[in-house]
Write an enzyme that holds these catalytic residues in place. Structure first.
Site, PDB file in Angstrom:
ATOM      1  N   ASP A 273       0.851  -1.187   0.000  1.00 27.56           N
ATOM      2  CA  ASP A 273       0.000   0.000   0.000  1.00 27.56           C
ATOM      3  C   ASP A 273       0.892   1.244   0.000  1.00 27.56           C
ATOM      4  O   ASP A 273       1.742   1.411   0.882  1.00 27.56           O
ATOM      5  CB  ASP A 273      -0.893  -0.034   1.249  1.00 27.56           C
TER       6      ASP A 273
ATOM      7  N   ASN B  65      -2.044  13.161  -4.523  1.00 26.98           N
ATOM      8  CA  ASN B  65      -3.224  13.692  -5.227  1.00 26.98           C
ATOM      9  C   ASN B  65      -3.470  15.139  -4.840  1.00 26.98           C
ATOM     10  O   ASN B  65      -3.728  15.988  -5.688  1.00 26.98           O
ATOM     11  CB  ASN B  65      -4.474  12.880  -4.856  1.00 26.98           C
TER      12      ASN B  65
ATOM     13  N   HIS C 200      -4.951  14.625  -9.414  1.00 24.65           N
ATOM     14  CA  HIS C 200      -5.325  13.224  -9.639  1.00 24.65           C
ATOM     15  C   HIS C 200      -4.552  12.570 -10.797  1.00 24.65           C
ATOM     16  O   HIS C 200      -4.084  11.428 -10.666  1.00 24.65           O
ATOM     17  CB  HIS C 200      -6.838  13.163  -9.882  1.00 24.65           C
TER      18      HIS C 200
ATOM     19  N   ASP D 184      -2.382   9.204 -10.622  1.00 26.05           N
ATOM     20  CA  ASP D 184      -2.534   8.062 -11.543  1.00 26.05           C
ATOM     21  C   ASP D 184      -1.169   7.644 -12.104  1.00 26.05           C
ATOM     22  O   ASP D 184      -0.890   6.452 -12.254  1.00 26.05           O
ATOM     23  CB  ASP D 184      -3.461   8.430 -12.713  1.00 26.05           C
TER      24      ASP D 184
ATOM     25  N   GLU E  13      -4.873   2.428  -3.923  1.00 25.79           N
ATOM     26  CA  GLU E  13      -3.395   2.451  -3.925  1.00 25.79           C
ATOM     27  C   GLU E  13      -2.878   1.182  -3.247  1.00 25.79           C
ATOM     28  O   GLU E  13      -1.844   1.182  -2.619  1.00 25.79           O
ATOM     29  CB  GLU E  13      -2.795   3.704  -3.278  1.00 25.79           C
TER      30      GLU E  13
HETATM   31  N1  GTP Z   1      -5.013   9.355  -8.476  1.00 28.89           N
HETATM   32  C1  GTP Z   1      -5.742   8.373  -7.972  1.00 28.89           C
HETATM   33  N2  GTP Z   1      -6.032   8.360  -6.659  1.00 28.89           N
HETATM   34  C2  GTP Z   1      -6.754   7.337  -6.159  1.00 28.89           C
HETATM   35  C3  GTP Z   1      -7.214   6.289  -6.966  1.00 28.89           C
HETATM   36  N3  GTP Z   1      -7.908   5.421  -6.175  1.00 28.89           N
HETATM   37  C4  GTP Z   1      -7.857   5.906  -4.920  1.00 28.89           C
HETATM   38  N4  GTP Z   1      -7.153   7.072  -4.891  1.00 28.89           N
HETATM   39  C5  GTP Z   1      -6.850   7.944  -3.757  1.00 28.89           C
HETATM   40  O1  GTP Z   1      -5.971   7.289  -2.860  1.00 28.89           O
HETATM   41  C6  GTP Z   1      -6.043   7.988  -1.627  1.00 28.89           C
HETATM   42  C7  GTP Z   1      -5.886   6.999  -0.488  1.00 28.89           C
HETATM   43  O2  GTP Z   1      -5.799   7.742   0.677  1.00 28.89           O
HETATM   44  P1  GTP Z   1      -5.748   7.101   2.102  1.00 28.89           P
HETATM   45  O3  GTP Z   1      -6.627   5.878   2.151  1.00 28.89           O
HETATM   46  O4  GTP Z   1      -6.030   8.197   3.064  1.00 28.89           O
HETATM   47  O5  GTP Z   1      -4.305   6.550   2.258  1.00 28.89           O
HETATM   48  P2  GTP Z   1      -2.885   7.270   2.219  1.00 28.89           P
HETATM   49  O6  GTP Z   1      -2.985   8.761   2.017  1.00 28.89           O
HETATM   50  O7  GTP Z   1      -2.062   6.529   1.222  1.00 28.89           O
HETATM   51  O8  GTP Z   1      -2.335   7.034   3.678  1.00 28.89           O
HETATM   52  P3  GTP Z   1      -1.707   5.700   4.292  1.00 28.89           P
HETATM   53  O9  GTP Z   1      -2.197   4.530   3.472  1.00 28.89           O
HETATM   54  O10 GTP Z   1      -2.226   5.665   5.687  1.00 28.89           O
HETATM   55  O11 GTP Z   1      -0.227   5.856   4.232  1.00 28.89           O
HETATM   56  C8  GTP Z   1      -7.372   8.756  -1.605  1.00 28.89           C
HETATM   57  O12 GTP Z   1      -7.091  10.138  -1.682  1.00 28.89           O
HETATM   58  C9  GTP Z   1      -8.055   8.293  -2.905  1.00 28.89           C
HETATM   59  O13 GTP Z   1      -8.793   9.330  -3.513  1.00 28.89           O
HETATM   60  C10 GTP Z   1      -6.927   6.339  -8.362  1.00 28.89           C
HETATM   61  O14 GTP Z   1      -7.303   5.475  -9.158  1.00 28.89           O
HETATM   62  N5  GTP Z   1      -6.182   7.379  -8.804  1.00 28.89           N
END
Ligand code: GTP
Length: 189
Positions: free
Chosen positions: A63, A71, A76, A80, A106
């Site tokens: 992860d 983002n 975004h 990606d 992610e």
């Molecule tokens: N660009 C992009 N962002 C995505 C996609 N799918 C999910 N996300 C973003 O991934 C982010 C995940 O954030 P969090 O679950 O808070 O996790 P994190 O910021 O990585 O924090 P930790 O996992 O705790 O280290 C969110 O902002 C989602 O909008 C995608 O297909 N593309």
């Protein structure tokens, strides 16, 4: 006679194009749109099939750390691009018989059949190092990122869900312990 032959040719062309359509549909159903690697359903199906074969299997969940920040800062499309770059690194670090896929936003998965714990640990540590060194954003060349990982070795008689849960708990511990690290199920963080 000529008529029959041309009918048979047309029929076999129809059969070929039906098979091609079916293969394309199957590939699409197995593939993550953004990265082009396997999707969640296909990874879980592969894990089940490998378990059924009865060979040693390591399941790794990965992860990206603080991905929301990428983002938020760069947009975004940049996020990606980071996901696509990570998928390329994941693919580059796996062998032909291994599996790798994107199973959520992610979050990614690796399946390492016929691999013992020290070998699997080395594969994941190497991947984490490559991710640490990468600078995937052309518009932000100083921006790097890191990944946390949780690993579990399949136990005799265990189902896919139970193996997945142990890897997920190890991943949770990797996040709790400060991120940018691998935690193996059953070992200290
Ligand atoms: N660009 C992009 N962002 C995505 C996609 N799918 C999910 N996300 C973003 O991934 C982010 C995940 O954030 P969090 O679950 O808070 O996790 P994190 O910021 O990585 O924090 P930790 O996992 O705790 O280290 C969110 O902002 C989602 O909008 C995608 O297909 N593309």
């Amino acid at each position: 006679m000529l008529c029959v032959a041309s009918d048979i040719t047309a029929l076999s062309q129809d059969g070929r194009s039906l098979r091609q359509t079916r293969d394309q549909a199957l590939r699409a159903a197995h593939t993550d749109d953004l990265t082009g690697i396997s999707n969640r359903a296909h990874m879980l199906q592969q894990a089940g099939a490998l378990i059924a074969q009865g060979q040693p299997l390591v399941l790794v969940l990965l992860d990206l750390d603080h991905f929301k920040g990428i983002n938020d800062r760069f947009g975004h499309p940049a996020g990606d691009e980071v996901l696509r770059d990570f998928a390329r690194q994941l693919q580059a670090s796996t062998r032909r018989d291994d599996g790798c896929g994107r199973i959520g936003g992610e979050e990614f998965m690796m399946l390492l059949p016929g691999t013992d714990l020290p070998q699997a640990r080395a594969v994941v540590q190497r991947l984490l190092e490559h991710v640490r060194a990468a600078r995937p954003l052309a518009e932000a060349p100083a921006q790097g990122n890191t990944t946390s990982a949780g690993l579990a070795l399949h136990r005799a008689g265990e189902c896919t869900g139970a193996l997945y849960r142990r890897a997920d708990q190890a991943l949770y511990r990797a996040k709790q312990a400060g991120r940018d690290r691998l935690v193996c199920d059953g070992a200290p963080a």
